[in-house]
Design a protein around this motif. Structure first.
Motif, short mmCIF file in Angstrom:
data_model
loop_
_atom_site.label_atom_id
_atom_site.label_comp_id
_atom_site.label_asym_id
_atom_site.label_seq_id
_atom_site.Cartn_x
_atom_site.Cartn_y
_atom_site.Cartn_z
N GLU A 124 -32.26 7.67 -13.94
CA GLU A 124 -30.98 7.72 -14.05
C GLU A 124 -30.39 6.50 -14.15
O GLU A 124 -30.64 5.53 -13.46
N VAL A 125 -29.45 6.30 -15.11
CA VAL A 125 -29.02 5.09 -15.30
C VAL A 125 -27.68 4.90 -14.33
O VAL A 125 -26.92 5.91 -13.96
N THR A 126 -27.74 3.79 -13.83
CA THR A 126 -26.68 3.66 -12.58
C THR A 126 -25.76 2.42 -13.19
O THR A 126 -24.45 2.58 -12.42
N ALA A 127 -25.87 1.58 -13.84
CA ALA A 127 -24.90 0.65 -14.28
C ALA A 127 -25.46 -0.07 -15.64
O ALA A 127 -26.49 -0.13 -15.96
N ILE A 128 -24.30 -0.56 -16.18
CA ILE A 128 -24.67 -1.54 -17.52
C ILE A 128 -23.90 -2.74 -17.25
O ILE A 128 -22.84 -2.99 -17.07
N GLU A 129 -24.64 -3.94 -17.03
CA GLU A 129 -24.21 -5.15 -16.97
C GLU A 129 -24.22 -6.03 -18.06
O GLU A 129 -24.85 -5.76 -19.10
N GLY A 130 -23.57 -7.01 -18.14
CA GLY A 130 -23.40 -8.03 -19.35
C GLY A 130 -22.67 -7.62 -20.39
O GLY A 130 -22.54 -8.39 -21.41
N LEU A 131 -21.74 -6.55 -20.16
CA LEU A 131 -20.57 -6.14 -21.35
C LEU A 131 -19.58 -7.19 -21.46
O LEU A 131 -19.35 -7.93 -20.39
N PRO A 132 -19.01 -7.58 -22.35
CA PRO A 132 -19.16 -6.79 -23.61
C PRO A 132 -20.23 -7.31 -24.57
O PRO A 132 -20.66 -6.45 -25.51
N ASP A 133 -20.91 -8.51 -24.31
CA ASP A 133 -21.79 -9.04 -25.30
C ASP A 133 -23.43 -8.88 -25.10
O ASP A 133 -24.02 -8.88 -26.20
N ASN A 134 -23.84 -8.80 -23.93
CA ASN A 134 -24.98 -8.85 -23.87
C ASN A 134 -25.73 -7.95 -22.67
O ASN A 134 -25.80 -8.06 -21.51
N PRO A 135 -25.73 -6.49 -23.07
CA PRO A 135 -25.85 -5.37 -22.35
C PRO A 135 -27.21 -5.29 -21.68
O PRO A 135 -28.05 -5.57 -22.31
N VAL A 136 -27.28 -4.98 -20.15
CA VAL A 136 -28.47 -4.81 -19.66
C VAL A 136 -28.28 -3.54 -18.87
O VAL A 136 -27.27 -3.20 -18.11
N ILE A 137 -29.15 -2.29 -19.11
CA ILE A 137 -29.09 -1.34 -18.71
C ILE A 137 -29.91 -1.29 -17.21
O ILE A 137 -30.95 -1.68 -17.06
#
Ligand SMILES: Cc1cc2nc3c(=O)[nH]c(=O)nc-3n(C[C@H](O)[C@H](O)[C@H](O)COP(=O)(O)OP(=O)(O)OC[C@H]3O[C@@H](n4cnc5c(N)ncnc54)[C@H](O)[C@@H]3O)c2cc1C
Length: 391
Positions: A124-137
């Motif tokens: 389960e994906v809980t968060a996306i960090e680093g937006l807008p340019d460097n996303p980490v799921i």
């Protein structure tokens, strides 16, 4: 980077996007919260527009679809005791094809497995960090937290998914309408007889009878939003279907073992911001249509065609211009399709407190679609669906 594109959700949108990006030489990882058995068995949509069929053929996902898909020549509507057949062949032989969404999902998963591409189930994906340019799921699997660093994230995780909330509130511009009823859908091992098949307005509420194969029928009843799928015995369900679907000659619905029952509330929803930096949404993550137009899956495929092209341009040529145009182009198909699906819902359902006057007005809409040349063309073109937009 752990992968180039992280795809959240293994529904039709996420799996098809993975397939198209793979054909363009772009690595992906798909993260899906449910198990493989669950998504293979999930019975949902089943009416494919020509653009969806053509897309599945173009990306070699149509081996079983070509064998088992059932093309439609017409669509049967009934109301006020009579039945009407509307021809359903459009320009250049465009037509609708019945083929279950669960089969499309299974076909895509099998191909992905065969190609040895990563698809992480029960994660389960809980968060996306680093937006807008460097996303980490960020996701959890078996109670353990993991991260996936990517160049781009595709949120294909449906209406309740995690991706959409990572678009800032102020930019999202969402619109929603909840209908005061739900669809109780059953799948049965029973022949769907042409005599009772169709889409009906009845004095007991909407009823739909369709075929998902030679000996499999898919039927729906309008019910209250709080309806419990286990509150009726199978015999009671068939009796209610007969009351709504039997034709003027008294022909009843063919019965057989019911193999799936589910209730879906009717809602329409559009999020007008489809991307934020290196995160983009596709499918039910950014729009929901009431199932009366049979459009949800087809809209998802149209989004994916556009989004895949934009991701390829961005990651291969460092060209963000298509991504900048993605929202407007996808919405040019989403809004008219949402509108059509709502019109279908408004024409066929009984609303709480509905008067005879209101019912007579619904009949006028249905008469227009069945008998007026312009109305019939509008109905056919709307059911066949707008062509998939291209950049
Ligand atoms: C209950 C229901 C019944 C429907 N019935 C019909 C019908 O009868 N006829 C019709 O025409 N259309 C129907 N539809 C519409 C149609 O099925 C959808 O439009 C279609 O499934 C959209 O595909 P999608 O890939 O965008 O989303 P989905 O198919 O919803 O796929 C999204 C995937 O993301 C996964 N996911 C969600 N959150 C996370 C997370 N945090 N982390 C990882 N994975 C996540 C989900 O498990 C799911 O597998 C129905 C939809 C629903 C929800």
């Amino acid at each position: 980077m752990d992968t180039r594109v992280g795809i959240i959700g293994a529904g039709p949108a996420g799996l098809l996007l993975g397939r198209i990006l793979q054909a363009n030489g772009i690595d992906t990882v798909i993260i899906e919260q449910r198990s493989q058995a669950y998504i293979n068995a999930r019975i949902r949509a089943g009416v494919l527009e020509q653009g969806t069929v053509d897309t599945l053929r173009e990306y070699d996902v149509a081996e079983r679809l070509n064998r088992e898909g059932l093309p439609h020549d017409d669509m049967k509507l009934f109301w006020d005791g009579a039945r009407h057949s509307i021809p359903m062949i459009g320009d250049h032989g465009r037509q609708l094809t019945t083929y279950g969404q669960n089969k499309i999902v299974e076909d895509l998963v099998n191909l992905r497995e065969k190609d040895g591409l990563p698809l992480i189930f029960e994660a389960e994906v809980t968060a996306i960090e680093g937006l807008p340019d460097n996303p980490v799921i960020h996701y959890t699997k078996d109670g353990v937290a993991h991260t996936l660093r990517c160049e781009f994230v595709a949120g294909c995780d449906g209406y309740h998914g995690a991706a959409r909330k990572h678009i800032p509130d102020a930019a999202r511009h969402s619109f929603e309408k909840e209908f005061p009823f739900a669809w109780f859908g059953i799948l049965a091992e029973a022949e769907s007889s042409g005599e009772t098949r169709g889409f009906g307005h009845t004095t007991r509420g909407l009823a739909v009878s369709s075929s998902r194969g030679p000996d499999i029928s898919r039927l729906y009843l309008q019910v209250d939003p709080e309806f419990d799928a286990n509150s009726m015995t199978d015999d009671q369900i068939w009796d209610e279907l007969d009351l709504r679907l039997k034709n003027q000659y008294g022909q009843k619905v063919s019965r057989g073992p019911i193999i799936d029952k589910a209730v879906a509330r009717l809602r329409a929803f559009v999020c007008e911001k489809l991307h934020y930096g290196r995160l983009a949404l596709a499918g039910d993550a950014c729009h929901i249509v009431p199932p009366s137009g049979a459009k949800g899956l087809n809209l998802a495929c149209g989004d994916v065609r556009l989004l895949s092209e934009a991701i390829v341009a961005l990651l291969k040529n460092n060209d963000a211009r298509l991504l900048e145009r993605y929202d407007a182009l996808a919405l040019s198909r989403i809004w008219p399709t949402v509108h059509w699906s709502c019109l279908m819902s408004e024409a066929f359902h009984l609303f709480p407190g509905q008067s005879e006057f209101d019912t007579r007005r619904q009949y006028q809409t249905l008469n227009h679609w069945a008998y007026n040349e312009t109305g019939q063309r509008w109905f056919r073109e709307s059911m066949l669906g707008l062509p998939f937009p291209r950049y």
